[in-house]
Design a protein around this motif. Structure first.
Motif, PDB file in Angstrom:
ATOM      1  N   ALA A 114      -2.446  15.689  -2.857  1.00  0.00           N
ATOM      2  CA  ALA A 114      -3.780  16.252  -2.602  1.00  0.00           C
ATOM      3  C   ALA A 114      -4.241  15.747  -1.246  1.00  0.00           C
ATOM      4  O   ALA A 114      -3.976  14.594  -0.878  1.00  0.00           O
ATOM      5  CB  ALA A 114      -4.769  15.830  -3.686  1.00  0.00           C
ATOM      6  N   HIS A 148      -5.325   0.552  -5.421  1.00  0.00           N
ATOM      7  CA  HIS A 148      -6.709   0.320  -4.977  1.00  0.00           C
ATOM      8  C   HIS A 148      -7.503   1.625  -4.848  1.00  0.00           C
ATOM      9  O   HIS A 148      -8.715   1.601  -4.682  1.00  0.00           O
ATOM     10  CB  HIS A 148      -6.746  -0.470  -3.659  1.00  0.00           C
ATOM     11  N   LYS A 149      -6.816   2.772  -4.920  1.00  0.00           N
ATOM     12  CA  LYS A 149      -7.528   4.062  -4.942  1.00  0.00           C
ATOM     13  C   LYS A 149      -7.624   4.595  -6.379  1.00  0.00           C
ATOM     14  O   LYS A 149      -8.032   5.723  -6.596  1.00  0.00           O
ATOM     15  CB  LYS A 149      -6.777   5.089  -4.084  1.00  0.00           C
ATOM     16  N   ALA A 209       0.061   8.271   7.089  1.00  0.00           N
ATOM     17  CA  ALA A 209       1.022   7.453   6.336  1.00  0.00           C
ATOM     18  C   ALA A 209       2.226   8.270   5.886  1.00  0.00           C
ATOM     19  O   ALA A 209       3.304   7.714   5.651  1.00  0.00           O
ATOM     20  CB  ALA A 209       0.337   6.837   5.111  1.00  0.00           C
ATOM     21  N   ASP A 226       3.278  12.108  -1.784  1.00  0.00           N
ATOM     22  CA  ASP A 226       2.268  11.104  -1.478  1.00  0.00           C
ATOM     23  C   ASP A 226       1.100  11.368  -2.436  1.00  0.00           C
ATOM     24  O   ASP A 226       0.302  12.278  -2.225  1.00  0.00           O
ATOM     25  CB  ASP A 226       1.828  11.247  -0.014  1.00  0.00           C
ATOM     26  N   HIS A 278      -1.768  12.832   5.617  1.00  0.00           N
ATOM     27  CA  HIS A 278      -2.311  11.570   6.123  1.00  0.00           C
ATOM     28  C   HIS A 278      -1.226  10.978   7.028  1.00  0.00           C
ATOM     29  O   HIS A 278      -0.035  11.178   6.790  1.00  0.00           O
ATOM     30  CB  HIS A 278      -2.563  10.659   4.915  1.00  0.00           C
ATOM     31  N   THR A 338       0.857  -1.192   0.000  1.00  0.00           N
ATOM     32  CA  THR A 338       0.000   0.000   0.000  1.00  0.00           C
ATOM     33  C   THR A 338       0.896   1.246   0.000  1.00  0.00           C
ATOM     34  O   THR A 338       2.118   1.132   0.155  1.00  0.00           O
ATOM     35  CB  THR A 338      -0.837   0.071   1.291  1.00  0.00           C
ATOM     36  N   THR A 339       0.261   2.403  -0.091  1.00  0.00           N
ATOM     37  CA  THR A 339       1.013   3.654   0.069  1.00  0.00           C
ATOM     38  C   THR A 339       1.684   3.677   1.449  1.00  0.00           C
ATOM     39  O   THR A 339       2.837   4.076   1.590  1.00  0.00           O
ATOM     40  CB  THR A 339       0.049   4.864  -0.059  1.00  0.00           C
ATOM     41  N   THR A 340       0.948   3.232   2.444  1.00  0.00           N
ATOM     42  CA  THR A 340       1.478   3.226   3.820  1.00  0.00           C
ATOM     43  C   THR A 340       2.780   2.430   3.881  1.00  0.00           C
ATOM     44  O   THR A 340       3.797   2.907   4.401  1.00  0.00           O
ATOM     45  CB  THR A 340       0.436   2.605   4.780  1.00  0.00           C
TER      46      THR A 340
HETATM   47  N1  PLP Z   1      -1.965   9.029   1.818  1.00  0.00           N
HETATM   48  C1  PLP Z   1      -3.152   9.600   1.606  1.00  0.00           C
HETATM   49  C2  PLP Z   1      -3.222  11.044   1.205  1.00  0.00           C
HETATM   50  C3  PLP Z   1      -4.310   8.851   1.766  1.00  0.00           C
HETATM   51  O1  PLP Z   1      -5.507   9.420   1.559  1.00  0.00           O
HETATM   52  C4  PLP Z   1      -4.210   7.489   2.155  1.00  0.00           C
HETATM   53  C5  PLP Z   1      -5.401   6.676   2.365  1.00  0.00           C
HETATM   54  O2  PLP Z   1      -6.502   7.157   2.466  1.00  0.00           O
HETATM   55  C6  PLP Z   1      -2.936   6.945   2.334  1.00  0.00           C
HETATM   56  C7  PLP Z   1      -1.844   7.745   2.160  1.00  0.00           C
HETATM   57  C8  PLP Z   1      -2.778   5.517   2.717  1.00  0.00           C
HETATM   58  O3  PLP Z   1      -3.086   4.701   1.627  1.00  0.00           O
HETATM   59  P1  PLP Z   1      -3.116   3.128   1.799  1.00  0.00           P
HETATM   60  O4  PLP Z   1      -4.320   2.816   2.622  1.00  0.00           O
HETATM   61  O5  PLP Z   1      -3.213   2.592   0.418  1.00  0.00           O
HETATM   62  O6  PLP Z   1      -1.881   2.756   2.488  1.00  0.00           O
END
Ligand code: PLP
Length: 430
Positions: free
Chosen positions: A175, A231-232, A129, A202, A127, A100-102
């Protein structure tokens, strides 16, 4: 554009017209306004996923035909994704897949930072993350937001100036997942480079909504690292991805250690591979990667100008209508909304956000998100909640404050926007 005729993209998506059960037991068409969390799949991406299943095999491990086919598709997907961000022909860049991004930002924070004293600049818009991984790995400073929740670009430059060229990275959201503000990442990149700093974006919220050219429009505007989640962006099981400078990701000890990232392991030594393999220990989510690449290709075909226009019409309609409704509290700037994606955070005065959020789902099948959206410092600022209160509530298990969030996607329609507005009007009249 004809308002009534702007749902032409809907048929490109899977599952968006499958009814769900209301609290009453009746069935209703769901209204998916939680695209900031995750998105339904584009049919083309789903088909690529299914096709990939038929020839599914291990990536870069087997000698069998299916293993070879899957490995080839996986590597093709890597190239498609690099091309999507306009760095496909630049060998300085690589694409690394994670969960994931996280996970991907955690990876960057671990491998880019060599010493806890190294300095990183981020913002109060992030976020978690893109905040917590840095907090625990380096010396991190924050650019604050103004009373509307925007970042002031001059503040970034001032901090970099004061940093005397010692701020190694500026890591910033493309964003906001709360207000939808789009940050001018290219302009920020240029400022970063003037002060010997590199930029990490990000792009979790940005990638499905606006074209991103990592090369920029002129020298200096290059984005050094970018992270997003498939997935987004309308891909089933879409994985996380880092596009970044290969050299900085080389000759480091990887975040995840295990098979596939090594050339040799002896009793006392490990000889690591080069990126991208270095950072892809274990079996990758190959089908999610293939689906992600296909979804991004499809978005390019639809055209980001079209995507942007569609979402802007819905956003403008919703914000304009919400402004007229008594007791509706909108967060962020609702007058100048050009720099906002279709993400609308709100509350109804005197009502509990969780109770209201549940009503939207129970009575209307409208899917929203409630809470602080994993961006507590930002939401606290927008709501005027002090750190003391936020911590007191959390430590004492008291109810926390929060908001509701509608986040729009390409498949959403004006009809859905109207139902949403009508239901808010009903709620405030109760
Ligand atoms: N960064 C931003 C700006 C997000 O909106 C999100 C999730 O909503 C994330 C990171 C984390 O993404 P993921 O759940 O795919 O790790």
């Amino acid at each position: 554009m004809d308002f009534e005729n702007i749902n032409k993209y809907r048929e490109l998506f899977i599952g968006v017209d499958n009814p769900v059960m209301l609290a009453s037991g009746n069935m209703a068409m769901p209204i998916g306004f939680d695209n900031g969390a995750t998105t339904p799949s584009l049919k083309s991406s789903y088909r690529a996923f299914c096709k990939g299943l038929v020839t599914y095999g291990a990536v870069a491990r087997g000698t069998g035909q299916k293993s070879e086919i899957t490995t080839q598709k996986y590597e093709e997907a890597r190239q498609i994704i690099l091309d999507f961000f306009n760095v496909g022909n630049d060998t300085n860049y690589t694409a690394i897949f994670g969960k994931t991004t996280t996970e991907c930002i955690n990876l960057l924070a671990k491998v880019l930072i060599k010493d806890k004293n190294e300095r990183v600049l981020t913002t109060r818009m992030e976020h978690h993350a893109n905040d917590l991984p840095w907090r625990y790995n380096c010396n991190v400073d924050y650019v604050d937001v103004d009373c509307n929740g925007r970042i002031c670009i001059d503040d970034i430059e001032n901090k970099l100036k004061k940093g005397n060229g010692e701020i190694k990275y500026v890591t910033i959201t493309g964003a906001s997942n709360v207000t939808g503000y789009i940050n001018p990442i290219q302009e920020i990149a240029k400022i970063c480079h003037n002060y010997n700093s590199k930029i990490i974006v990000d792009a979790a919220q940005l990638v499905a909504h606006k074209e991103i050219n990592m090369k920029g429009n002129c020298p200096g505007e290059e984005i050094d690292f970018l992270v997003f989640s498939g997935h987004k962006a309308y891909a089933p099981y879409g994985s996380g991805c880092i596009i970044g400078l290969k050299e900085e990701l080389s000759k480091v000890i990887p975040f995840l250690k295990g098979g596939a990232c090594v050339k040799a392991v002896t009793d006392y030594d490990v000889v690591w591979k080069e990126p991208p393999e270095l950072h892809e220990a274990g079996s990758p989510n190959s089908l999610g990667v293939i689906a992600t690449a296909r979804a991004l290709q499809e978005l390019k075909i639809i055209g980001f100008d079209n995507i942007y226009e569609h979402e802007m019409i819905l956003k403008e309609f919703i914000i304009d209508e919400m402004k007229k409704i008594d007791r509706v509290i909108l967060y962020g700037d609702s007058k100048n909304i050009d720099d906002r994606l279709g993400i609308i955070a709100f509350n109804i005065e005197g009502e509990d956000y969780k109770v209201m959020g549940k009503k939207f789902a129970d009575e209307m099948a409208i899917a929203l998100r409630t809470g602080k959206f994993c961006a507590h410092p930002y939401v606290n600022r927008l709501m005027g909640i002090s750190d003391e209160i936020a911590c007191y509530n959390a430590y004492n298990n008291k109810p926390t404050n929060g908001m509701m969030r509608a986040s729009l996607g390409l498949y959403n329609t004006m009809e859905e926007a109207r139902s949403f507005i009508a239901y808010i009007k009903y709620l405030v009249s109760c």
